[in-house]
Scaffold this active site. Structure first.
Site, PDB file in Angstrom:
ATOM      1  N   CYS A   2      38.624 -27.036  17.129  1.00 11.65           N
ATOM      2  CA  CYS A   2      39.200 -26.554  18.378  1.00 11.65           C
ATOM      3  C   CYS A   2      39.911 -27.718  19.043  1.00 11.65           C
ATOM      4  CB  CYS A   2      38.113 -26.002  19.300  1.00 11.65           C
ATOM      5  SG  CYS A   2      37.204 -24.590  18.605  1.00 11.65           S
ATOM      6  N   GLY A  30      43.946 -24.319  17.780  1.00  7.09           N
ATOM      7  CA  GLY A  30      43.261 -23.068  18.053  1.00  7.09           C
ATOM      8  C   GLY A  30      44.172 -22.069  18.724  1.00  7.09           C
ATOM      9  N   ASN A 104      34.209 -29.182  20.510  1.00  7.41           N
ATOM     10  CA  ASN A 104      34.970 -29.045  19.273  1.00  7.41           C
ATOM     11  C   ASN A 104      34.051 -29.461  18.140  1.00  7.41           C
ATOM     12  OD1 ASN A 104      36.878 -29.037  17.176  1.00  7.41           O
ATOM     13  ND2 ASN A 104      37.518 -31.134  17.623  1.00  7.41           N
ATOM     14  N   GLY A 105      33.735 -28.529  17.255  1.00  9.71           N
ATOM     15  CA  GLY A 105      32.866 -28.868  16.144  1.00  9.71           C
ATOM     16  C   GLY A 105      31.819 -27.811  15.907  1.00  9.71           C
ATOM     17  N   TYR A 245      45.528 -31.851   7.226  1.00  7.37           N
ATOM     18  CA  TYR A 245      46.044 -30.572   7.723  1.00  7.37           C
ATOM     19  C   TYR A 245      45.959 -30.392   9.233  1.00  7.37           C
ATOM     20  CZ  TYR A 245      46.261 -25.484   8.527  1.00  7.37           C
ATOM     21  OH  TYR A 245      46.576 -24.244   8.984  1.00  7.37           O
TER      22      TYR A 245
END
Length: 457
Positions: A2, A30, A104-105, A245
């Site tokens: 995220c 996101g 985030n995670g 990516y």
């Protein structure tokens, strides 16, 4: 995966518009939902919604709200729980005052902690890992918010970067292994925290440094104060897929330029590419384009922008269902007329995860006149699930886990398929292999002893 963006200003009273802009810069991380949170008059306020930032939030409305500190979040979901209730930030007014958190995670012990907290009387409103941290704080009613926050983080394992808002302060933290990136920016006396350094440019801030693995940063009227979690991992495990990516190429993560890393990844493919002179190199936009440049420079083959991307279609990998991914590929990419006529096409992509995009693109390129289509992948085969916040929960969804390279090549319809290996990946990124997480490529996860050594009961 995220995106987080947070701001603190000792003087300005309207930072929410900057949060909006920062989230726009992190939209690639996101596309499911977006949200912001701030504290006013002793209470938490949250605005969030489904969709892209401009769909979920009103820039005009946020620009009129008085707040000198705020946090924001853009979400992609690594589970089936895609409802608005799981959008972040989440917040509460608990015994020690207002608090808001965004994460985030992924916490690898979330299920165990959720069970423990439920047995202690906690009532969960979401299935978000961020609420695990919030509930752990709430079960420390006598601890001041910062102490409760750090104690909560000491009880979790997994991969996370987090931002938290207390009354009068902004806090940012990164897990002891450093899986997920988190950066600090500054503009005058104003501080910003973001998942990627590229988000600072849009608000006119300068990149200061990364939040270190195992570090908690407190930003308030005193400035920036660095604290350490009680225990820090001996080895870092930065996510290698960020460089392959996830991240924008204009970001710098832990001292490494994502753009330069991707060019080096592409150059590694030169050792796996022998094509005739009538070949042309093209990258799958956008994350394969820079690696394609690196391959073309190294081999001397001509590079062309041979595949055009529809800018109004999102990233197919992070769409929540396979049906949407397949539909997205059909309208997302189109070959440039004339580029591949009577040529051998060398197509570079960052990875093959489910195989959805590759198979359809190869057909498009053949239909555009290519005599042969060679696929080159600027990472090793993705064979193993990620338990640290990436949407690859099972081997059944990973095509390279079910097939060897020759079988996969036939399955997607390519004339040849080549990858780089893990050593080449780490050398191209420029960080020691022991400091990078390559679990999705080679299955080397954190073992139980490593996690338990850092876990405070």
């Amino acid at each position: 995966m995220c995106g987080l963006f947070a701001a603190y200003s000792p003087k300005a009273e309207r930072v929410l518009e900057e949060i909006y802009l920062g989230l726009c810069a992190l939209q690639h991380r996101g596309q499911l939902s977006a949200g912001v949170s701030w504290i006013s008059e002793g209470s938490v306020h949250i605005k969030k919604g489904m969709g892209l930032v401009h769909e979920a939030l009103s820039q005009q409305e946020l620009a009129l709200i008085d707040a000198n500190a705020a946090i924001g979040h853009v979400r992609y979901d690594s589970s089936a729980n895609t409802g608005e209730e799981n959008s972040e930030p989440i917040g509460a007014d608990y015994a020690q005052g207002p608090v808001a958190i965004a994460l985030n995670g992924s916490l690898t012990n979330a299920a165990a902690l959720s069970t423990y907290l439920t047995n202690c009387g906690a009532i969960f409103r979401t299935t978000s890992d961020a609420e695990i941290i919030l509930q752990l704080m709430a079960h420390q009613p006598k601890a001041v918010p910062l102490e409760a926050f750090e104690t909560a983080l000491a009880k979790v394992t997994g991969a996370y970067s987090a931002v938290a808002l207390f009354d009068g302060s902004l806090v940012a933290a990164r897990d002891p292994w450093g899986f997920r990136p988190l950066a600090i920016g500054r503009k005058g006396d104003d501080y910003f925290v973001a998942s990627e350094s590229c988000a600072f440019d849009i608000v006119g801030a300068e990149f200061v440094r990364d939040v270190e693995p195992g570090e908690t940063v407190v930003i308030d009227k005193r400035g920036l104060i660095s604290r350490r979690l009680p225990r820090t991992a001996e080895r870092h495990r930065r996510c290698s897929f960020e460089y392959v990516y996830f991240a924008r190429p204009d970001s710098v993560i832990d001292g490494v330029s994502v753009y330069e890393a991707r060019k080096r990844l592409g150059a590694c493919l030169a050792h796996h590419t022998e094509c005739p002179e009538n070949s042309v190199v093209a990258g799958l936009p956008d994350s394969g384009t820079i690696a394609a440049l690196g391959l073309a420079e190294k081999t001397g083959l001509p590079f062309e922008s041979g595949i055009i991307r529809n800018r109004y279609v999102g990233r197919t990998f992070i769409q929540p269902t396979q049906r949407v991914r397949e539909g997205g590929v059909k309208i997302k990419l189109n070959p440039q007329p004339g580029i591949f006529n009577d040529k051998e096409a060398v197509i570079v992509d960052d990875s093959i995860v489910r195989g959805t995009t590759s198979k359809k693109v190869i057909k498009l390129i053949r239909d555009a006149g290519a005599t042969r289509v060679h696929i080159r992948i600027a990472s090793p085969p993705v064979k193993y699930p990620c338990y640290y916040g990436i949407d690859t929960p099972s081997c059944e969804e990973l095509i390279a886990s079910r097939m060897d390279t020759d079988e996969l090549c036939r399955e997607i319809g390519a004339d040849s398929l080549k990858y780089i290996d893990c050593d080449e990946l780490c050398n191209a990124i420029g960080l020691p292999r022991c400091e990078l997480c390559t679990a999705c490529f080679d299955g080397t996860y954190l073992d139980e002893e490593e996690q338990q050594n850092l876990l405070e009961v």
